[in-house]
Design a protein around this motif. Structure first.
Motif, PDB file in Angstrom:
ATOM      1  N   PHE A  76       0.783  -1.072   0.185  1.00 14.95           N
ATOM      2  CA  PHE A  76       0.319  -0.013   0.145  1.00 14.95           C
ATOM      3  C   PHE A  76       0.719   1.178  -0.306  1.00 14.95           C
ATOM      4  CE2 PHE A  76      -2.070   3.401   2.605  1.00 14.95           C
ATOM      5  CZ  PHE A  76      -2.718   3.862   1.473  1.00 14.95           C
ATOM      6  N   GLN A  77       2.001   1.150   0.631  1.00 14.76           N
ATOM      7  CA  GLN A  77       2.679   2.360   1.149  1.00 14.76           C
ATOM      8  C   GLN A  77       3.019   2.390  -0.914  1.00 14.76           C
ATOM      9  OE1 GLN A  77       5.142   1.570   3.821  1.00 14.76           O
ATOM     10  NE2 GLN A  77       4.226   1.690   5.438  1.00 14.76           N
ATOM     11  N   LYS A  78       4.541   1.935  -1.348  1.00 12.88           N
ATOM     12  CA  LYS A  78       4.281   2.135  -2.439  1.00 12.88           C
ATOM     13  C   LYS A  78       3.653   2.417  -3.107  1.00 12.88           C
ATOM     14  CE  LYS A  78       7.651   1.534  -5.373  1.00 12.88           C
ATOM     15  NZ  LYS A  78       9.297   2.230  -5.117  1.00 12.88           N
ATOM     16  N   ASN A  88      11.458   6.171  -0.458  1.00 18.48           N
ATOM     17  CA  ASN A  88      10.556   4.636  -0.321  1.00 18.48           C
ATOM     18  C   ASN A  88      10.804   4.293   0.925  1.00 18.48           C
ATOM     19  OD1 ASN A  88       9.965   2.834  -2.822  1.00 18.48           O
ATOM     20  ND2 ASN A  88      11.623   3.960  -3.842  1.00 18.48           N
ATOM     21  N   ASP A  89      11.085   4.985   1.775  1.00 18.75           N
ATOM     22  CA  ASP A  89      11.177   5.313   3.441  1.00 18.75           C
ATOM     23  C   ASP A  89      12.351   4.811   3.786  1.00 18.75           C
ATOM     24  OD1 ASP A  89       9.157   7.233   3.630  1.00 18.75           O
ATOM     25  OD2 ASP A  89       8.002   6.048   3.816  1.00 18.75           O
ATOM     26  N   ALA A  90      13.531   4.987   3.275  1.00 18.80           N
ATOM     27  CA  ALA A  90      14.692   3.732   3.541  1.00 18.80           C
ATOM     28  C   ALA A  90      15.975   4.588   3.895  1.00 18.80           C
ATOM     29  CB  ALA A  90      15.025   3.247   2.246  1.00 18.80           C
ATOM     30  N   PRO A  91      17.173   4.830   4.481  1.00 24.72           N
ATOM     31  CA  PRO A  91      17.855   5.196   4.458  1.00 24.72           C
ATOM     32  C   PRO A  91      18.349   5.764   3.345  1.00 24.72           C
ATOM     33  CG  PRO A  91      17.875   3.162   6.649  1.00 24.72           C
ATOM     34  CD  PRO A  91      17.436   3.635   4.886  1.00 24.72           C
ATOM     35  N   SER A  92      18.747   7.292   3.358  1.00 21.45           N
ATOM     36  CA  SER A  92      19.362   8.332   2.320  1.00 21.45           C
ATOM     37  C   SER A  92      20.441   7.785   1.549  1.00 21.45           C
ATOM     38  CB  SER A  92      19.095   9.262   2.356  1.00 21.45           C
ATOM     39  OG  SER A  92      19.763  10.197   2.984  1.00 21.45           O
ATOM     40  N   ASP A  93      21.127   7.181   2.701  1.00 15.65           N
ATOM     41  CA  ASP A  93      22.917   6.620   2.270  1.00 15.65           C
ATOM     42  C   ASP A  93      22.545   5.234   2.874  1.00 15.65           C
ATOM     43  OD1 ASP A  93      22.410   6.510   5.019  1.00 15.65           O
ATOM     44  OD2 ASP A  93      24.195   7.214   5.848  1.00 15.65           O
ATOM     45  N   LYS A  94      21.739   4.182   2.483  1.00 15.85           N
ATOM     46  CA  LYS A  94      21.972   3.300   2.518  1.00 15.85           C
ATOM     47  C   LYS A  94      22.558   2.402   1.232  1.00 15.85           C
ATOM     48  CE  LYS A  94      19.883  -1.374   4.301  1.00 15.85           C
ATOM     49  NZ  LYS A  94      21.249  -1.157   5.286  1.00 15.85           N
ATOM     50  N   VAL A  95      23.483   1.366   2.004  1.00 14.62           N
ATOM     51  CA  VAL A  95      24.953   0.328   1.043  1.00 14.62           C
ATOM     52  C   VAL A  95      23.701  -0.700   1.779  1.00 14.62           C
ATOM     53  CG1 VAL A  95      26.881  -0.273   0.247  1.00 14.62           C
ATOM     54  CG2 VAL A  95      26.511   2.010   0.919  1.00 14.62           C
ATOM     55  N   PHE A  96      23.729  -1.837   0.524  1.00 13.60           N
ATOM     56  CA  PHE A  96      22.921  -2.603   1.280  1.00 13.60           C
ATOM     57  C   PHE A  96      23.756  -4.117   0.962  1.00 13.60           C
ATOM     58  CE2 PHE A  96      19.762  -0.344  -1.176  1.00 13.60           C
ATOM     59  CZ  PHE A  96      18.634  -0.634  -0.457  1.00 13.60           C
ATOM     60  N   ASP A  97      23.639  -4.526   2.089  1.00 14.40           N
ATOM     61  CA  ASP A  97      24.633  -5.656   1.984  1.00 14.40           C
ATOM     62  C   ASP A  97      23.425  -7.649   2.146  1.00 14.40           C
ATOM     63  OD1 ASP A  97      26.449  -7.951   2.860  1.00 14.40           O
ATOM     64  OD2 ASP A  97      26.538  -7.666   4.475  1.00 14.40           O
ATOM     65  N   LEU A  98      23.882  -7.791   0.646  1.00 15.44           N
ATOM     66  CA  LEU A  98      23.464  -8.887   0.275  1.00 15.44           C
ATOM     67  C   LEU A  98      23.645 -10.373   1.096  1.00 15.44           C
ATOM     68  CD1 LEU A  98      23.623  -9.051  -3.074  1.00 15.44           C
ATOM     69  CD2 LEU A  98      21.790  -7.832  -1.820  1.00 15.44           C
ATOM     70  N   LEU A 143      15.106  -5.258   0.516  1.00 17.50           N
ATOM     71  CA  LEU A 143      14.686  -4.938  -1.103  1.00 17.50           C
ATOM     72  C   LEU A 143      13.816  -5.264  -2.041  1.00 17.50           C
ATOM     73  CD1 LEU A 143      18.712  -6.156  -1.767  1.00 17.50           C
ATOM     74  CD2 LEU A 143      17.433  -3.649  -2.624  1.00 17.50           C
ATOM     75  N   LYS A 144      13.524  -6.586  -1.226  1.00 16.65           N
ATOM     76  CA  LYS A 144      12.393  -7.795  -1.394  1.00 16.65           C
ATOM     77  C   LYS A 144      11.096  -6.637  -1.716  1.00 16.65           C
ATOM     78  CE  LYS A 144      11.413 -11.176  -0.502  1.00 16.65           C
ATOM     79  NZ  LYS A 144      11.435 -13.091  -0.121  1.00 16.65           N
ATOM     80  N   ARG A 145      11.094  -5.103  -0.540  1.00 18.95           N
ATOM     81  CA  ARG A 145       9.652  -4.135   0.328  1.00 18.95           C
ATOM     82  C   ARG A 145       9.888  -3.161  -0.557  1.00 18.95           C
ATOM     83  NH1 ARG A 145      10.616  -5.210   6.414  1.00 18.95           N
ATOM     84  NH2 ARG A 145      10.435  -7.494   6.653  1.00 18.95           N
ATOM     85  N   ILE A 146      10.939  -3.171  -1.062  1.00 19.31           N
ATOM     86  CA  ILE A 146      10.789  -1.239  -1.557  1.00 19.31           C
ATOM     87  C   ILE A 146      10.881  -1.593  -3.648  1.00 19.31           C
ATOM     88  CG2 ILE A 146      11.604  -0.452   0.283  1.00 19.31           C
ATOM     89  CD1 ILE A 146      14.783  -0.030  -0.968  1.00 19.31           C
ATOM     90  N   ILE A 147      11.958  -2.524  -3.939  1.00 11.50           N
ATOM     91  CA  ILE A 147      11.274  -2.857  -5.251  1.00 11.50           C
ATOM     92  C   ILE A 147      10.734  -3.266  -5.729  1.00 11.50           C
ATOM     93  CG2 ILE A 147      13.019  -4.273  -7.433  1.00 11.50           C
ATOM     94  CD1 ILE A 147      15.420  -3.976  -5.946  1.00 11.50           C
ATOM     95  N   TYR A 148       9.738  -2.813  -7.271  1.00 14.38           N
ATOM     96  CA  TYR A 148       8.791  -3.448  -7.495  1.00 14.38           C
ATOM     97  C   TYR A 148       8.877  -3.742  -8.984  1.00 14.38           C
ATOM     98  CZ  TYR A 148       5.502  -3.645  -3.907  1.00 14.38           C
ATOM     99  OH  TYR A 148       5.172  -3.733  -2.747  1.00 14.38           O
ATOM    100  N   GLN A 149       8.294  -3.792  -9.876  1.00 11.11           N
ATOM    101  CA  GLN A 149       8.242  -4.205 -11.362  1.00 11.11           C
ATOM    102  C   GLN A 149       8.157  -2.436 -11.920  1.00 11.11           C
ATOM    103  OE1 GLN A 149       9.534  -6.504 -13.047  1.00 11.11           O
ATOM    104  NE2 GLN A 149       9.488  -7.730 -11.774  1.00 11.11           N
ATOM    105  N   GLU A 150       7.221  -2.067 -11.511  1.00 12.19           N
ATOM    106  CA  GLU A 150       7.258  -0.112 -12.047  1.00 12.19           C
ATOM    107  C   GLU A 150       8.735   0.663 -11.591  1.00 12.19           C
ATOM    108  OE1 GLU A 150       3.481  -2.171 -11.605  1.00 12.19           O
ATOM    109  OE2 GLU A 150       4.872  -2.439 -10.608  1.00 12.19           O
ATOM    110  N   ASN A 197      11.483 -12.386  -8.096  1.00 14.84           N
ATOM    111  CA  ASN A 197      10.971 -12.009  -6.300  1.00 14.84           C
ATOM    112  C   ASN A 197      10.250 -10.644  -6.646  1.00 14.84           C
ATOM    113  OD1 ASN A 197      10.552 -13.258  -3.951  1.00 14.84           O
ATOM    114  ND2 ASN A 197      12.005 -12.389  -3.524  1.00 14.84           N
ATOM    115  N   ILE A 198      10.232 -10.014  -7.789  1.00 20.43           N
ATOM    116  CA  ILE A 198       9.781  -9.030  -8.187  1.00 20.43           C
ATOM    117  C   ILE A 198       8.252  -9.065  -8.290  1.00 20.43           C
ATOM    118  CG2 ILE A 198      10.433  -6.389  -9.224  1.00 20.43           C
ATOM    119  CD1 ILE A 198      13.074  -7.671  -9.293  1.00 20.43           C
ATOM    120  N   PRO A 199       7.487  -8.035  -7.592  1.00 15.46           N
ATOM    121  CA  PRO A 199       5.447  -8.211  -7.845  1.00 15.46           C
ATOM    122  C   PRO A 199       5.530  -7.000  -8.788  1.00 15.46           C
ATOM    123  CG  PRO A 199       6.732  -7.418  -5.759  1.00 15.46           C
ATOM    124  CD  PRO A 199       7.306  -8.405  -6.068  1.00 15.46           C
ATOM    125  N   HIS A 200       4.501  -6.663  -8.870  1.00 21.55           N
ATOM    126  CA  HIS A 200       3.955  -5.302  -9.624  1.00 21.55           C
ATOM    127  C   HIS A 200       2.813  -4.993  -9.154  1.00 21.55           C
ATOM    128  CE1 HIS A 200       4.812  -6.095 -14.210  1.00 21.55           C
ATOM    129  NE2 HIS A 200       5.341  -7.097 -13.887  1.00 21.55           N
TER     130      HIS A 200
END
Length: 886
Positions: free
Chosen positions: A115-117, A495-505, A514-521, A565-568
């Motif tokens: 909903f937020q996205k 996307n309400d994430a830290p603006s200086d974020k470096v993702f650690d896989l 990553l799963k929560r903020i990345i969409y096909q759009e 794993n990326i929803p619409h």
């Protein structure tokens, strides 16, 4: 009677009596002896019996105690086993309940995040609409003001105090000739009619030259453009009447309804000042900006003369090497020779002072050089470059404000300026670094105004600037990366994430984020980030640390994309709703039926009720390692999760067996004719699933079976297969989450996974080892009995159907044994997949297979796992089951 006879008789009688007495006495003695013996025997027997009874009693008591103890031990063991199994079952149920709770909580959180996205996308659309409405309103207001001003202008004569030679009404009338009002540029250049070094009259005028340089620049993109129209009005400024702020104020009063840029330069007391006055159409006020201030024109001209003198020095040395005399050389050098001699004197004076310890850095040692037309030309070229940069900047800002779909044009024209003036005296690399970075900083400040007004639109808008800057030469491409990083931060912030974020896989929390903020759009924006990094990868002064954040986001996107794993998001304008509860029902065994095949073979069909289910998966728990793909190549194909409604149908309780296939088709493709034990093979494998069957052979079987029975038989669609396999469950397998229980439900290998870091080669390494099977016996592929004792035994053949446990709806061998053909054409992922339970048809020769086979690992047998095979492949791992539809 004779006496002797009487005596004899008496004697006989006496003897008989004595004998009788003797006999009686003997008998009595014998009886007493026998009685004594008997009594002793009885006593002995009694004693022996008592001992035997006591022994038996002790033995029985010992046996009884032993059996009681054994029973107690067995009972205790059984109780412990029962308690262990009960505890394990309770633990498993607790884990399942906890997993279900986590799944429900995750689904709730995901809905909130969705909903937020979705709200973010809606806000972005609304913000674009608001910006467009503001632009349209401003354009309409400008046109009204323009019409009113034009009416007033027509009623008035031109005033002598006007700072421009044109009639204001003329400018107003031509403003809408191109659909979009062009930016009109007025030049107010300095009049250099004297030599700043000598004060002597110098009659040359360079305004025409300046205008020509600017027009050549505008022809590269701005002049007559439909998106960025710019008109240069040269020789229109009458500086002898009015200048500075008063001129801008008078001009704004007359022309405020159209966009105007006034570029005014002057040289009071020999110092160059360059200012810009600007307003867009309809602005109630204007802005002024000082571009250059207090720059010595004499120094600029002297530096130009000195540079030409030093260039002549190189030529002079070449002439000397050719043997030319001094007179010839001085004649050829002309003014440059004179300036070179001035430079030598200046250098000698400086060395003399420094020899005596005097710091000359702040002393006015510089000599006055002879100034020529070439030096004035260099000065005006220098001034022309500043004009071009300022015109491009203001034009881009104006037309970006008109339409956010536009891309800044100036960065793409800077290479033209760099090439044209690459050997210029004033335009050094330091100048370009300063000038271009100033322009980019101005763009950034303009975009920063959107952080509060349209934050959702800002990342995409800023990325257009970054990509435009990426076309600059490599020494300036760091500016493109700076803007790309700002766009990346804007996107994270939106996307309400830290603006200086470096993702650690390697961090599960980052993977979940990553799963929560990345969409096909988000694909266009992410692809633009990827394109930016490709363009600036060889840029000067750029290293990996400067793009760490973007690289980590792209790595996460690539990983999620590979796993499907990326929803619409819902289409913009559609309401965001939470899915209603899935409608499903339990199967009714009374609806099952048995089809009798030729030879009185039974084909058992299980009724599957109509219902809905969530098809697919969000991927594996181990998303953080993309190298899992080399072991799990099909896992990226099972997403996104989507709801499917499936009509009622019947499906085979087991895969089609070899006997059933032979009964319908008259042959058994599973048997190798080269083997000489056909009867043994036929008997031992008749209830094994048929194998060596390609997709067309399975289709022919269904067609022939339909002809025999009069019913409609076909291969299951992929939706039907997964719906029947899940049987109302939502876990990884239909029996739960743990693969350790898999061999109870399917004939398949189970591998144990080990991983370690190879520090020498800096690599992540993995090993997959078979779990050991318990001791027992099995039947090999040729029907022979083999035994094994706790060995690591890899399964390499099929098993008779029905030997493993069924799923909740009574279907067997869904996991392992043989891959099962489906109707569907293979498509990587479920985008565009039918939601009504029908098959995916793309007219492809690659089809879907489901369920894994005996050679597979546990990763192939999840309820959602899928793979593909070409329709012509027929090997020992491929079989099928059938469905019957109305």
């Amino acid at each position: 009677m004779p006496l002797d006879k009487i005596a004899a008789d008496a004697l006989i009688y006496a003897g008989g009596a004595a004998f009788s007495a003797l006999v009686s006495s003997g008998n009595n003695a014998w009886s007493a002896s026998e009685n004594r013996k008997s009594s002793e025997s009885i006593s002995r027997l009694n004693r022996d019996s008592s001992e035997e009874i006591a022994r038996l009693s002790r033995k029985h008591s010992a046996e009884l105690q032993y059996n009681q103890l054994k029973f107690s031990v067995l009972q205790q063991r059984e109780n412990q086993e029962f308690q262990r199994e009960l505890a394990e079952l309770n633990h498993e149920r607790a884990k399942e309940i906890e997993a279900f709770r986590a799944q429900v909580n995750f689904a709730i959180n995901q809905k909130n995040l969705d909903f937020q996205k979705w709200r973010f996308e809606q806000e972005k659309k609304i913000q674009y609409d608001i910006l467009q409405l503001q632009q349209d309103f401003q354009r309409d207001l400008t046109q009204i003001q323009h019409q009113n001003a034009l009416i007033q202008m027509r009623e008035r004569l031109r005033e002598d105090k006007s700072p421009i030679a044109n009639l204001a009404s003329d400018l107003l009338e031509n403003s809408f000739a191109h659909g979009i009002m062009p930016l009109k540029v007025l030049l107010a250049p300095p009049s250099l009619d004297y030599d700043p070094s000598s004060g002597k009259p110098y009659q040359a005028s360079y305004e025409g030259f300046l205008s020509k340089e600017i027009e050549q620049f505008l022809h590269q993109g701005y002049l007559n453009s439909k998106q960025y129209p710019v008109q240069l009005l040269d020789k229109a400024w009458e500086s002898n009447k009015r200048g500075g702020g008063s001129a801008l104020q008078a001009l704004h009063a007359q022309l405020k309804s159209i966009p105007i840029l006034v570029l005014e330069s002057e040289i009071p007391l020999g110092e160059l000042n360059f200012r810009a006055g600007y307003w867009s159409g309809g602005d109630v006020s204007y802005t002024q900006a000082t571009i250059l201030s207090g720059q010595s024109v004499a120094d600029l001209l002297n530096n130009s003369a000195k540079k030409r003198a030093l260039e002549w020095e190189i030529t002079r040395q070449k002439l000397q090497s050719l043997g030319k005399d001094e007179a010839y050389i001085k004649n050829m050098g002309g003014v440059n020779e004179e300036n070179l001699q001035i430079f030598y004197k200046e250098l000698a004076e400086k060395e003399e002072l420094e020899k005596h310890g005097i710091d000359t850095s702040n002393l006015p040692i510089g000599k006055e050089y002879k100034i020529t037309d070439q030096d004035y030309k260099s000065f005006y070229e220098y001034l022309a470059v500043w004009h071009c940069l300022v015109i491009g900047l203001y034009a881009d800002i104006l037309f970006l404000g008109n339409s956010w779909e536009n891309t800044p044009l100036l960065p793409s024209l800077i290479p033209y300026l760099l090439e044209k003036y690459k050997n210029h005296s004033f335009l050094t690399s330091e100048f370009w670094q300063m000038g271009i970075s100033t322009v980019v900083k101005a763009y950034g400040q303009f975009y920063d105004t959107l952080k509060s007004d349209a934050p959702s639109c800002l990342p995409e808008i800023r990325m257009k600037l970054a990509l435009s800057l990426a076309n600059l030469p490599s020494e300036y491409q760091y500016l493109a990366l700076e803007q790309g990083n700002k766009a990346f931060s804007d996107w994270l912030r939106a996307n309400d994430a830290p603006s200086d974020k470096v993702f650690d896989l390697d961090n599960d929390a980052d993977c979940q984020l990553l799963k929560r903020i990345i969409y096909q759009e988000d694909k266009p924006f992410l692809e633009s980030l990827k394109l930016l990094l490709e363009k600036v990868k060889d840029a000067d002064g750029v290293d990996g640390s400067q793009s760490a954040g973007i690289n980590s986001l792209l790595a996460g996107w690539q990983l999620l994309n590979r796993f499907g794993n990326i929803p619409h998001l819902p289409a913009l304008g559609e309401p965001m709703v939470v899915d209603e509860k899935l409608k499903s029902s339990k199967p009714n065994p009374a609806d099952n039926f048995t089809e009798m095949l030729p030879g009185d073979l039974a084909l058992e069909m299980v009724a599957i009720p109509a219902g809905e289910f969530m098809m697919g998966s969000d991927g594996y728990d181990d998303l953080k390692h993309d190298y899992y793909l080399q072991y799990i190549p099909d896992h990226d194909a099972a997403s996104p999760i989507h709801k499917v409604k499936v009509p009622a149908f019947h499906i085979g309780k087991y895969p089609i067996t070899q006997a059933q296939y032979e009964a319908v088709m008259g042959n058994n493709p599973s048997f190798n004719p080269g083997k000489n034990y056909y009867n043994t093979y036929k008997d031992t494998h008749k209830n094994h699933p048929v194998e060596q069957v390609n997709w067309n052979m399975a289709q022919e079987f269904c067609q022939k079976l339909s002809e025999i029975t009069g019913k409609k038989y076909q291969l299951p669609t992929e939706s039907q297969w997964e719906y029947a396999c899940r049987a109302g469950t939502t876990t990884k397998y239909f029996f739960g989450e743990k693969h350790q229980y898999l061999q109870k439900y399917g004939h398949i290998n189970i591998f144990q996974h080990f991983s370690f870091i190879d520090k020498k080669n800096n690599q992540f390494c993995e090993i997959f080892v078979l779990y050991p099977k318990s001791s027992g016996f099995d039947i090999d592929e040729d029907g022979r009995t083999v035994s094994y004792i706790g060995e690591y035994k890899k399964i390499s053949y099929t098993l008779q159907t029905g030997q493993c446990k069924s799923n909740p709806w009574g279907l067997y061998d869904l996991l392992g044994n043989v891959w099962e053909w489906c109707q569907d054409d293979w498509v990587d992922g479920y985008h565009g997949h039918p939601s009504d339970g029908s098959a995916m048809n793309t007219e492809s020769n690659v089809k879907v297979v489901r369920g894994g086979c005996f050679e597979s690992s546990q990763n192939d047998c999840c309820s959602f796992s899928r793979s593909s095979r070409d329709i012509n492949i027929a090997d020992k791992t491929l079989g099928f089951r059938v469905v019957c539809v109305p």
